[in-house]
Write a protein that holds these residues in place. Sequence first.
Motif, PDB file in Angstrom:
ATOM      1  N   ASP A   1       1.111  -1.145   0.086  1.00 11.59           N
ATOM      2  CA  ASP A   1       0.695   0.129  -0.112  1.00 11.59           C
ATOM      3  C   ASP A   1       0.419   0.937  -0.210  1.00 11.59           C
ATOM      4  O   ASP A   1       0.850   2.358  -0.804  1.00 11.59           O
ATOM      5  CB  ASP A   1      -1.003  -0.009   0.951  1.00 11.59           C
ATOM      6  N   TYR A   2       2.122   1.285   0.105  1.00  9.73           N
ATOM      7  CA  TYR A   2       2.796   2.528   0.257  1.00  9.73           C
ATOM      8  C   TYR A   2       3.855   2.033  -0.607  1.00  9.73           C
ATOM      9  O   TYR A   2       4.984   1.581  -0.566  1.00  9.73           O
ATOM     10  CB  TYR A   2       3.290   2.950   1.970  1.00  9.73           C
ATOM     11  N   VAL A   3       3.905   2.296  -1.532  1.00  6.03           N
ATOM     12  CA  VAL A   3       4.780   2.223  -3.373  1.00  6.03           C
ATOM     13  C   VAL A   3       5.223   3.493  -3.772  1.00  6.03           C
ATOM     14  O   VAL A   3       4.433   4.185  -3.890  1.00  6.03           O
ATOM     15  CB  VAL A   3       3.905   1.278  -3.713  1.00  6.03           C
ATOM     16  N   PRO A   4       6.330   4.321  -3.587  1.00  5.30           N
ATOM     17  CA  PRO A   4       6.348   5.359  -4.567  1.00  5.30           C
ATOM     18  C   PRO A   4       6.149   5.519  -5.517  1.00  5.30           C
ATOM     19  O   PRO A   4       6.123   4.780  -6.404  1.00  5.30           O
ATOM     20  CB  PRO A   4       7.882   5.837  -3.703  1.00  5.30           C
ATOM     21  N   MET A   5       5.011   6.319  -6.468  1.00  2.00           N
ATOM     22  CA  MET A   5       5.030   6.222  -7.797  1.00  2.00           C
ATOM     23  C   MET A   5       4.792   7.625  -7.896  1.00  2.00           C
ATOM     24  O   MET A   5       4.883   7.994  -7.733  1.00  2.00           O
ATOM     25  CB  MET A   5       3.398   5.893  -8.003  1.00  2.00           C
ATOM     26  N   SER A   6       5.182   8.228 -10.049  1.00  2.00           N
ATOM     27  CA  SER A   6       5.932   8.724 -10.630  1.00  2.00           C
ATOM     28  C   SER A   6       4.475  10.050 -10.368  1.00  2.00           C
ATOM     29  O   SER A   6       2.978   9.569 -10.003  1.00  2.00           O
ATOM     30  CB  SER A   6       6.170   8.826 -11.660  1.00  2.00           C
ATOM     31  N   ASN A   7       4.823  11.425 -10.068  1.00  2.00           N
ATOM     32  CA  ASN A   7       3.862  11.909 -10.126  1.00  2.00           C
ATOM     33  C   ASN A   7       2.774  12.033 -11.238  1.00  2.00           C
ATOM     34  O   ASN A   7       0.931  12.470 -11.077  1.00  2.00           O
ATOM     35  CB  ASN A   7       4.951  13.774 -10.223  1.00  2.00           C
ATOM     36  N   LYS A   8       2.819  12.148 -12.707  1.00  2.00           N
ATOM     37  CA  LYS A   8       1.905  11.887 -13.818  1.00  2.00           C
ATOM     38  C   LYS A   8       0.891  10.470 -13.396  1.00  2.00           C
ATOM     39  O   LYS A   8      -0.210  10.563 -13.713  1.00  2.00           O
ATOM     40  CB  LYS A   8       2.355  11.890 -15.215  1.00  2.00           C
ATOM     41  N   LYS A   9       1.361   9.502 -12.646  1.00  2.00           N
ATOM     42  CA  LYS A   9       0.761   8.165 -12.616  1.00  2.00           C
ATOM     43  C   LYS A   9      -0.211   8.594 -11.517  1.00  2.00           C
ATOM     44  O   LYS A   9      -1.093   7.804 -11.200  1.00  2.00           O
ATOM     45  CB  LYS A   9       1.722   7.003 -12.182  1.00  2.00           C
ATOM     46  N   VAL A  10       0.030   8.952 -10.079  1.00  2.00           N
ATOM     47  CA  VAL A  10      -0.263   9.171  -8.938  1.00  2.00           C
ATOM     48  C   VAL A  10      -1.575  10.623  -9.387  1.00  2.00           C
ATOM     49  O   VAL A  10      -2.820   9.372  -9.585  1.00  2.00           O
ATOM     50  CB  VAL A  10       0.283   9.586  -7.593  1.00  2.00           C
ATOM     51  N   TYR A  11      -0.785  11.128 -10.179  1.00  2.00           N
ATOM     52  CA  TYR A  11      -2.614  12.706 -10.400  1.00  2.00           C
ATOM     53  C   TYR A  11      -3.157  11.233 -11.013  1.00  2.00           C
ATOM     54  O   TYR A  11      -4.793  11.430 -11.025  1.00  2.00           O
ATOM     55  CB  TYR A  11      -2.499  13.247 -11.154  1.00  2.00           C
ATOM     56  N   LEU A  12      -3.355   9.996 -12.110  1.00  2.00           N
ATOM     57  CA  LEU A  12      -4.118   9.960 -13.261  1.00  2.00           C
ATOM     58  C   LEU A  12      -5.101   8.669 -11.654  1.00  2.00           C
ATOM     59  O   LEU A  12      -6.069   8.130 -12.359  1.00  2.00           O
ATOM     60  CB  LEU A  12      -3.724   9.147 -14.085  1.00  2.00           C
ATOM     61  N   VAL A  13      -4.554   8.080 -11.450  1.00  2.00           N
ATOM     62  CA  VAL A  13      -5.117   7.439 -10.550  1.00  2.00           C
ATOM     63  C   VAL A  13      -5.768   8.015  -9.988  1.00  2.00           C
ATOM     64  O   VAL A  13      -7.315   7.334  -9.697  1.00  2.00           O
ATOM     65  CB  VAL A  13      -3.960   6.515  -9.151  1.00  2.00           C
ATOM     66  N   GLN A  14      -5.750   9.109  -9.079  1.00  2.00           N
ATOM     67  CA  GLN A  14      -6.470   9.796  -7.661  1.00  2.00           C
ATOM     68  C   GLN A  14      -7.938  10.189  -8.817  1.00  2.00           C
ATOM     69  O   GLN A  14      -9.059  10.104  -8.234  1.00  2.00           O
ATOM     70  CB  GLN A  14      -6.053  10.725  -7.395  1.00  2.00           C
ATOM     71  N   LEU A  15      -7.489  10.267 -10.376  1.00  2.00           N
ATOM     72  CA  LEU A  15      -8.451  11.237 -10.790  1.00  2.00           C
ATOM     73  C   LEU A  15      -9.547   9.548 -10.654  1.00  2.00           C
ATOM     74  O   LEU A  15     -10.606  10.149 -10.983  1.00  2.00           O
ATOM     75  CB  LEU A  15      -7.967  11.374 -11.932  1.00  2.00           C
ATOM     76  N   LEU A  16      -9.085   8.651 -11.299  1.00  2.00           N
ATOM     77  CA  LEU A  16      -9.913   7.803 -11.193  1.00  2.00           C
ATOM     78  C   LEU A  16     -10.714   7.585 -10.059  1.00  2.00           C
ATOM     79  O   LEU A  16     -11.795   7.101 -10.201  1.00  2.00           O
ATOM     80  CB  LEU A  16      -8.930   6.705 -11.898  1.00  2.00           C
ATOM     81  N   ASN A  17      -9.558   7.363  -9.039  1.00  2.00           N
ATOM     82  CA  ASN A  17     -10.182   6.706  -8.409  1.00  2.00           C
ATOM     83  C   ASN A  17     -11.984   8.142  -7.329  1.00  2.00           C
ATOM     84  O   ASN A  17     -12.341   6.837  -6.562  1.00  2.00           O
ATOM     85  CB  ASN A  17      -8.893   6.748  -7.088  1.00  2.00           C
ATOM     86  N   ILE A  18     -11.639   9.126  -7.545  1.00  2.00           N
ATOM     87  CA  ILE A  18     -12.332  10.194  -7.318  1.00  2.00           C
ATOM     88  C   ILE A  18     -13.712   9.995  -8.024  1.00  2.00           C
ATOM     89  O   ILE A  18     -14.425  10.468  -7.659  1.00  2.00           O
ATOM     90  CB  ILE A  18     -11.707  11.540  -7.056  1.00  2.00           C
ATOM     91  N   ALA A  19     -13.254   9.438  -8.922  1.00  2.00           N
ATOM     92  CA  ALA A  19     -13.961  10.167 -10.295  1.00  2.00           C
ATOM     93  C   ALA A  19     -15.555   8.935 -10.095  1.00  2.00           C
ATOM     94  O   ALA A  19     -16.869   9.470  -9.909  1.00  2.00           O
ATOM     95  CB  ALA A  19     -13.262   9.761 -11.643  1.00  2.00           C
ATOM     96  N   GLY A  20     -15.493   7.435 -10.595  1.00  3.72           N
ATOM     97  CA  GLY A  20     -16.919   6.731 -10.005  1.00  3.72           C
ATOM     98  C   GLY A  20     -18.264   7.569 -11.583  1.00  3.72           C
ATOM     99  O   GLY A  20     -17.528   7.752 -12.172  1.00  3.72           O
ATOM    100  N   VAL A  21     -18.670   7.068 -11.156  1.00  5.31           N
ATOM    101  CA  VAL A  21     -20.483   7.386 -11.979  1.00  5.31           C
ATOM    102  C   VAL A  21     -20.544   8.758 -11.323  1.00  5.31           C
ATOM    103  O   VAL A  21     -21.216   9.494 -11.990  1.00  5.31           O
ATOM    104  CB  VAL A  21     -21.102   6.462 -12.071  1.00  5.31           C
ATOM    105  N   GLY A  22     -20.325   9.563 -10.489  1.00  5.59           N
ATOM    106  CA  GLY A  22     -20.712  10.399 -10.230  1.00  5.59           C
ATOM    107  C   GLY A  22     -20.582  11.336 -10.388  1.00  5.59           C
ATOM    108  O   GLY A  22     -21.519  12.019 -10.938  1.00  5.59           O
ATOM    109  N   PRO A  23     -18.984  12.159 -11.150  1.00 10.59           N
ATOM    110  CA  PRO A  23     -19.697  12.968 -12.038  1.00 10.59           C
ATOM    111  C   PRO A  23     -20.337  13.319 -13.222  1.00 10.59           C
ATOM    112  O   PRO A  23     -19.789  14.017 -14.272  1.00 10.59           O
ATOM    113  CB  PRO A  23     -17.613  13.480 -11.826  1.00 10.59           C
ATOM    114  N   ILE A  24     -20.729  11.712 -13.927  1.00 11.93           N
ATOM    115  CA  ILE A  24     -21.551  11.604 -14.745  1.00 11.93           C
ATOM    116  C   ILE A  24     -23.310  11.708 -14.426  1.00 11.93           C
ATOM    117  O   ILE A  24     -23.762  12.578 -14.740  1.00 11.93           O
ATOM    118  CB  ILE A  24     -21.169  10.711 -15.525  1.00 11.93           C
ATOM    119  N   PHE A  25     -23.227  10.887 -13.857  1.00 12.31           N
ATOM    120  CA  PHE A  25     -24.664  10.391 -13.622  1.00 12.31           C
ATOM    121  C   PHE A  25     -25.238  11.402 -12.104  1.00 12.31           C
ATOM    122  O   PHE A  25     -26.491  12.419 -12.726  1.00 12.31           O
ATOM    123  CB  PHE A  25     -24.979   9.501 -12.573  1.00 12.31           C
TER     124      PHE A  25
END
Length: 508
Positions: free
Chosen positions: A60-84
């Motif tokens: 769970d504690y794994v360093p990842m690149s800045n761009k990768k963390v951003y895109l994962v965060q975006l997908l994690n928070i998105a779900g169907v919420g920002p669409i439905f």
Amino acid sequence: MGISVIKFPTSQRENKMTWFLLCVAALVGGYFIYGAFIEKIFGINENRQTPAYSKQDGVDYVPMSNKKVYLVQLLNIAGVGPIFGPIMGALYGPAAMLWIVLGCIFAGAVHDYFSGMLSIRNNGASVPTITGRYLGNGAKHFMNIFAIVLLLLVGVVFVSAPAGMITNLVNEQTGIDMSMTTMVVIIFAYYIIATIVPVDKIIGRFYPLFGALLIFMSVGLITAIAFSSEHTLLGDYEMSQMFTNMNPNDLPLWPALFITIACGAISGFHATQSPLMARCLQNEKNGRFVFYGAMIGEGIIALIWCALALSFFGSVEALSEAISTGGPGSVVYNSSIGLLGVFGGIIAFLGVVILPITSGDTAFRSSRLILAEYFNMDQKALRNRLLMALPLFVLGGILTQVDFGIIWRYFGFANQTTAVMMLWTASAYLLRHNKLHWVATVPAMFMTTVCITFILNNSQLGFGLSMMTSTITGLVAMLAITGYVIKKSKGKGETDLANEEDGRLETV
């Protein structure tokens, strides 16, 4: 269903395009101006080691690149919420777009930034632990229960929604009579795997690609509607109606709009997701890009889908009919196919389907980690991860048998109540350190009033009181809570600040 063609003078089309672009520009400007202001108030420390390194465990504690963390965060928070949510919110008319812009900049992105950065300052702790530290053990126990309930609801919503959408797509395009139960089982099986394997094996490896697909899909659809000869951006609406409640079902704008549109404006679910990436962030200076920035990205996606719902169907009456016929999922399907053709529409539709799946697995992952913190159980061993995760999936499987509409209504209220708790936590943190707490306190005050008014007024979920009584009670309760947090928290921060700089936790 036939779609009426609405023609407008060129100047009116340009005005509506200008309005939409101004909304997008406001969100982008909010990141650079208000986001930088929030970062300055928080006070980052670029030399402080983040939990990705201090607690690195390969799971769970794994360093990842800045761009990768951003895109994962975006997908994690998105779900169907920002669409439905924006599709349902579009029933109120263009006023929904104002809430997305203002809510995202001044409430949602602030909420996400502090939920991520406070997790970093607290060794990657989950939201109940953070809340307990700054608001007390009573708040911690409340958040433990509430966060688990919310995440289970999210997990169920993000199983049922994509399962239904995929089943409808297969049945519509191939004529095969696929069972939705089969798709639910397949998605659950994936969730189990993604919840227990190291974060960089599936989530870190594939989700950045899905994030890029999500951005491409959203931009493609709004570009198609902007240059469409059959549809007009923002449909059959006048600029003077921007502040008008146009809901055809006579639902009140206050406070329902602020519950209906959560993801894309402000969402408590994000507070459960930000710690996942707080455990992977390499430096505190990246926090604004990852946490504040991902919320701005989600706000733009929500703005696009709100505009698409208003544009493709031309009027709130036609949109309401489409939703009542097949739900927001059918709106996604019809608009994607209608604007991009069968092939492009299916690609765009699958991009939407990916969203809930990529948030559903992280919802269960967050639940596992919250339970692990509560029971103080190390998660490096696979056996321990399974011990925490499997009971959650059993409960989630049971909840999938409950009507989706009921689950969604409870999810909306639970989601915003969690956001309220996180905002008060951020406010308490700022008060302790004698920083400008109003950046968190003002949105906390507003959302507290929204949630209390909603539950008191709503007859299906709450008490069915009159709107006047509910609002006045909400305002009085909000003022009492504000006074309590300020009195409890002000000026108690010197020891906390020293401990944070040393990377130590202190129990409340």
